[in-house]
Design a protein around this motif. Structure first.
Motif, mmCIF file in Angstrom:
data_model
loop_
_atom_site.group_PDB
_atom_site.id
_atom_site.type_symbol
_atom_site.label_atom_id
_atom_site.label_comp_id
_atom_site.label_asym_id
_atom_site.label_seq_id
_atom_site.Cartn_x
_atom_site.Cartn_y
_atom_site.Cartn_z
ATOM 1 N N VAL A 25 0.841 -1.205 0.000
ATOM 2 C CA VAL A 25 0.000 0.000 0.000
ATOM 3 C C VAL A 25 0.871 1.248 0.000
ATOM 4 C CG1 VAL A 25 -1.703 1.285 1.322
ATOM 5 C CG2 VAL A 25 -1.898 -1.192 1.139
ATOM 6 N N ARG A 26 1.914 1.215 0.804
ATOM 7 C CA ARG A 26 2.835 2.346 0.844
ATOM 8 C C ARG A 26 3.458 2.583 -0.530
ATOM 9 N NH1 ARG A 26 4.711 3.323 6.394
ATOM 10 N NH2 ARG A 26 3.300 2.085 7.660
ATOM 11 N N GLU A 27 3.811 1.495 -1.181
ATOM 12 C CA GLU A 27 4.439 1.616 -2.499
ATOM 13 C C GLU A 27 3.454 2.230 -3.495
ATOM 14 O OE1 GLU A 27 7.299 2.120 -4.611
ATOM 15 O OE2 GLU A 27 7.719 1.204 -2.644
ATOM 16 N N LYS A 28 2.187 1.821 -3.351
ATOM 17 C CA LYS A 28 1.143 2.373 -4.226
ATOM 18 C C LYS A 28 1.023 3.894 -4.006
ATOM 19 C CE LYS A 28 -2.953 2.138 -6.493
ATOM 20 N NZ LYS A 28 -3.370 1.424 -7.684
ATOM 21 N N ILE A 29 1.060 4.300 -2.736
ATOM 22 C CA ILE A 29 0.980 5.738 -2.426
ATOM 23 C C ILE A 29 2.216 6.451 -2.973
ATOM 24 C CG2 ILE A 29 0.959 7.442 -0.548
ATOM 25 C CD1 ILE A 29 -0.682 5.400 1.086
ATOM 26 N N ARG A 30 3.364 5.822 -2.801
ATOM 27 C CA ARG A 30 4.607 6.449 -3.281
ATOM 28 C C ARG A 30 4.597 6.616 -4.801
ATOM 29 N NH1 ARG A 30 7.544 2.612 -0.075
ATOM 30 N NH2 ARG A 30 7.705 3.426 2.040
ATOM 31 N N SER A 31 3.865 5.706 -5.483
ATOM 32 C CA SER A 31 3.843 5.798 -6.947
ATOM 33 C C SER A 31 3.170 7.091 -7.419
ATOM 34 C CB SER A 31 3.134 4.583 -7.539
ATOM 35 O OG SER A 31 1.754 4.663 -7.250
ATOM 36 N N PHE A 32 2.438 7.759 -6.523
ATOM 37 C CA PHE A 32 1.815 9.039 -6.888
ATOM 38 C C PHE A 32 2.782 10.212 -6.755
ATOM 39 C CE2 PHE A 32 -1.998 6.578 -6.401
ATOM 40 C CZ PHE A 32 -2.921 7.175 -7.245
ATOM 41 N N PHE A 33 3.890 10.005 -6.046
ATOM 42 C CA PHE A 33 4.821 11.113 -5.777
ATOM 43 C C PHE A 33 5.285 11.846 -7.030
ATOM 44 C CE2 PHE A 33 6.442 9.514 -1.359
ATOM 45 C CZ PHE A 33 5.200 9.814 -0.827
ATOM 46 N N TYR A 36 3.233 14.999 -8.669
ATOM 47 C CA TYR A 36 3.032 16.331 -8.092
ATOM 48 C C TYR A 36 4.352 16.933 -7.646
ATOM 49 C CZ TYR A 36 -1.628 14.282 -7.753
ATOM 50 O OH TYR A 36 -2.794 13.669 -8.034
ATOM 51 N N GLU A 37 4.309 18.240 -7.430
ATOM 52 C CA GLU A 37 5.533 18.937 -7.015
ATOM 53 C C GLU A 37 5.896 18.619 -5.568
ATOM 54 O OE1 GLU A 37 5.462 23.113 -7.697
ATOM 55 O OE2 GLU A 37 5.223 22.849 -9.851
ATOM 56 N N THR A 38 4.860 18.461 -4.731
ATOM 57 C CA THR A 38 5.128 18.202 -3.318
ATOM 58 C C THR A 38 4.499 16.870 -2.906
ATOM 59 O OG1 THR A 38 3.117 19.342 -2.655
ATOM 60 C CG2 THR A 38 5.127 20.663 -2.733
ATOM 61 N N LYS A 39 5.063 16.320 -1.832
ATOM 62 C CA LYS A 39 4.499 15.070 -1.312
ATOM 63 C C LYS A 39 3.145 15.332 -0.673
ATOM 64 C CE LYS A 39 8.736 12.544 -0.460
ATOM 65 N NZ LYS A 39 9.607 11.944 0.545
ATOM 66 N N ARG A 40 2.959 16.535 -0.137
ATOM 67 C CA ARG A 40 1.696 16.916 0.503
ATOM 68 C C ARG A 40 0.521 16.728 -0.460
ATOM 69 N NH1 ARG A 40 -0.082 20.776 4.433
ATOM 70 N NH2 ARG A 40 2.015 20.871 5.184
ATOM 71 N N ALA A 41 0.770 16.965 -1.751
ATOM 72 C CA ALA A 41 -0.294 16.892 -2.746
ATOM 73 C C ALA A 41 -0.824 15.470 -2.925
ATOM 74 C CB ALA A 41 0.215 17.430 -4.079
ATOM 75 N N VAL A 42 -0.073 14.483 -2.441
ATOM 76 C CA VAL A 42 -0.484 13.086 -2.593
ATOM 77 C C VAL A 42 -1.482 12.691 -1.495
ATOM 78 C CG1 VAL A 42 0.425 10.721 -2.804
ATOM 79 C CG2 VAL A 42 1.737 12.632 -3.667
#
Lengths: 190, 522
Positions: A25-33, A36-42
């Motif tokens: 799940v974490r990897e899936k979330i990281r794939s959105f990084f 976007y310009e910032t991690k906050r946007a994910v």
């Protein structure tokens, strides 16, 4: 102190509890990084994924998302509590949304709502005893031309009659869409 | 911004969410104004039908705005009605009453009775941190506190949860508001929502008297206000000082003054002579000191003057110039420097040059002032370590040592041992310690709130501070008795002494007094 005050100094979750987000799940979330310009946007994609996985976003999950996105947990709580789509407490697997706006109300929406309550034996914001359904009312489902309507997860039912309700709710596959759903926010293994 | 310009021009424009040091959100809608814009057809300037927030509108050349129109006033009234919808009206038990902008604006724009017939929303009180309580009922959702933790402290603890009329300020459970600047959110709160546990139910604010002072907690030298009543200090608040602390102060300074009301302070002068102890009257002290020092001068005894960084410049100058007048060879020594921890810059993690607030490790207000004096007065000077050596080698036989630290254990073993070898020890301090117990003449000190003078902060700004309260019974202000010892008569006024200093030392001509912010800005 002589009056009651909620103590916010104490954590509501067990610090020793194992993490609720798996590495996949974490990897899936990281794939959105990279999008976007910032991690906050994910944050919003991450919340969608976690809500899909757990059915709600627990405090433990909020903290883990915050650590993953390198933001403060209170910022995650802010967003989770702002959107009614996200729940921070356990709820039924399927959400039944009944419209309470003008068009639906005129066309018998109230009777539909009552039928849902009677069939599932729950009140608004309640979860049925089998853990299947969670009931809310919504201001408008944007289907006024087909009033009264109700929605189960992402599937909308048009011109619902109070007598239809028990049949719709009894159907196992009542939340399935006729077209393929985007799997973008599906957690891995779903 | 128009609002800031109007406030600076002395207009009383109501506002909650606007704060000059925080980002603009324009959420409270109290400062809305009417503005002229070009008509799309004719191009001439006409009043715009919609109101615009003055806190968000930059000032432009030829701009026309108005705050006194019926539309603006109606908006203010309507806003106040909304703010007071769910307000519990518990002013009689609210700490903020008397300095509350809900009270002030309600008095100006509010209606005498509420038209609300429904049950009011009742929100819980929340214990959001070790020093702060949140009364959600009273909150107007200006979000100043949230922006403070985001932008100044950089710790992000506070946040807005839920939405619309159910919005609340809260923290993530288990991650309470606990940063070294948290006291500022209480100052920022325009209403009685965020409250200081330390000040809670201690005093009604209209009984408090305000004195302008400088925080002695570290070498930053924040401009502060001492709020006191009948000789008791109740709280410290920051004052606006653009060159030093902006609008903020740290918790260490805000809550770190409690030692001065501890009750075990030294209160009367003591003279020890050959094992005998005398308690002279304050009136006799100048003669006793004069006699002792003249004797030293006659015998040409090598003498040192140890100047504490807790002394005000004026007091240090009075001691140093008085002793030097009698004993021109006297050695000037800068005393022990309390250093603790590392420099803390805020927002957390920002580099020093971008920091909006800094807590410095040097926990004394006037190191630079004392060093400046020692340099400018010239002659022999030394360090505390060398002094201890010189005393052991009998090169120094008499000393005047000043303390005044909040740290009671400031006297090192070496210094205490060395002091026993002295022929004469004149000691000034707040609390009993190894030096005061062995002194020949003991002069009890007063702490900074009980004195007046000036401190030189780490940037070299000479900042005057005023006296707020009297010391414990029996004490006298250091400035006063030093003034008398130095041979002057009458009342000690730091300003007069500073003028005299400035005749000798040009550096003391430029003092820095922070400008008052606009009267109606808060």
């Amino acid at each position: 102190m002589s009056w009651k005050a909620y103590d916010r100094n104490q954590p509501v979750m067990d610090p020793q509890a194992p993490p609720v987000l798996t590495e996949a799940v974490r990897e899936k979330i990281r794939s959105f990084f990279p999008r976007y310009e910032t991690k906050r946007a994910v944050l919003l994609p991450a919340l969608h994924i976690v809500q899909e996985l757990l059915g709600y976003v627990s405090y433990q999950a909020m903290k883990e998302i915050a650590d993953l996105l390198e933001i403060h947990a209170s910022d995650v709580l802010d967003v989770v509590s702002f959107y009614t789509h996200f729940a921070n407490h356990p709820k039924g697997r399927k959400t039944v949304m009944v419209c309470r706006s003008l068009s639906c109300e005129l066309m018998g929406g109230k009777a539909v709502l009552e039928a849902v309550k009677n069939t599932l034996q729950i009140q608004e914001h309640g979860t049925s005893t089998d853990g299947q359904y969670f009931l809310v009312t919504e201001e408008c489902l944007a289907e006024c031309d087909h009033a009264p309507c109700l929605k189960i997860n992402e599937r909308t039912y048009h011109q619902v009659k109070a007598t239809d309700v028990s049949r719709i709710l009894a159907d196992e596959k009542n939340a399935e869409l006729s077209i393929a759903r985007s799997s973008l926010f599906d957690p891995p293994g779903h | 911004m128009v609002l800031q310009a109007a406030l600076e021009a002395g207009m009383d424009i109501p506002h909650y969410c606007y704060h000059p040091s925080l980002s603009v959100v324009a959420s409270c809608r109290l400062c809305l104004m009417e503005m002229k814009v070009p008509d799309p057809k004719s191009g001439e300037l006409v009043w715009m039908p919609k109101l615009v927030p003055s806190c968000q509108t930059p000032v432009k050349e030829g701009m026309e705005v108005r705050f006194n129109s019926p539309a603006v006033q109606q908006n203010q009234q309507q806003c106040m009605e909304y703010f007071l919808l769910n307000h519990p009206l518990d002013c009689p038990v609210c700490d903020q009453a008397g300095e509350c902008y809900l009270q002030d604006y309600s008095y100006r724009f509010g209606q005498p009775t509420s038209r609300m017939v429904e049950e009011k929303l009742k929100n819980p009180k929340k214990d959001v941190g070790p020093r702060t309580l949140l009364y959600q009922d009273r909150c107007v959702m200006c979000s100043r506190c949230v922006r403070f933790t985001d932008e100044i402290a950089g710790t992000h603890e506070l946040t807005v949860v839920n939405r619309g009329n159910r919005a609340e300020i809260d923290v993530f459970p288990g991650l309470p508001l606990n940063n070294p600047l948290q006291g500022n959110v209480v100052d920022l709160c325009p209403v009685g929502s965020l409250l200081d546990k330390d000040f809670l139910f201690k005093q009604r604010v209209w009984l408090l008297r305000e004195t302008k002072s400088i925080c002695p907690g570290c070498s930053t030298g924040c401009a502060i206000r001492i709020d006191h009543n009948e000789g008791v200090i109740y709280r410290l608040k920051p004052r606006f000082s653009p060159k030093v602390n902006d609008y903020w102060m740290c918790d260490e300074g805000r809550f770190g003054w409690k030692y001065l009301q501890d009750g075990d302070r030294l209160t009367r002068p003591v003279v020890r002579r050959g094992g005998e102890v005398f308690y002279p009257r304050w009136e006799d002290i100048p003669e006793i000191i004069n006699y002792r020092l003249r004797k030293l001068a006659e015998q040409q005894t090598p003498t040192a003057v140890v100047l504490s960084p807790m002394l005000a410049c004026e007091e240090a100058w009075l001691i140093a110039s008085y002793v030097r007048a009698l004993l021109p060879q006297a050695v000037l020594v800068a005393s022990w420097l309390p250093v603790q921890g590392a420099e803390q810059n805020f927002p957390v993690g920002s580099p020093a040059e971008k920091a909006r607030f800094t807590i410095r490790p040097e926990k004394c207000p006037n190191r630079r002032g004392v060093e400046l004096l020692i340099n400018k007065l010239g002659g022999a000077s030394s360090t505390l370590e060398d002094l201890i050596k010189q005393v052991k080698e009998k090169k120094i036989k008499a000393a005047w040592i000043t303390g005044g630290y909040s740290q009671r254990d400031w006297v090192s073993k070496e210094l205490a041992a060395a002091a026993k070898e002295l022929e004469l020890l004149v000691m000034q301090d707040l609390y009993a310690n190894a030096l005061t117990d062995n002194s020949h003449v003991l002069l009890p000190s007063c702490c900074w709130a009980e004195r007046e003078g000036s401190f030189v902060n780490q940037a070299g700004l000479i900042q005057p501070f005023e006296r707020a309260v009297d010391g414990p019974e029996g004490t006298r202000r250091d400035g006063q008795y030093l003034y008398e010892i130095a041979g002057y008569s009458g009342l000690y006024r730091a300003e007069k002494v500073r003028e005299r200093m400035a005749e000798q030392l040009a550096e003391f001509r430029d003092i820095y007094v922070a400008p008052d912010p606009p009267e109606h800005q808060h």
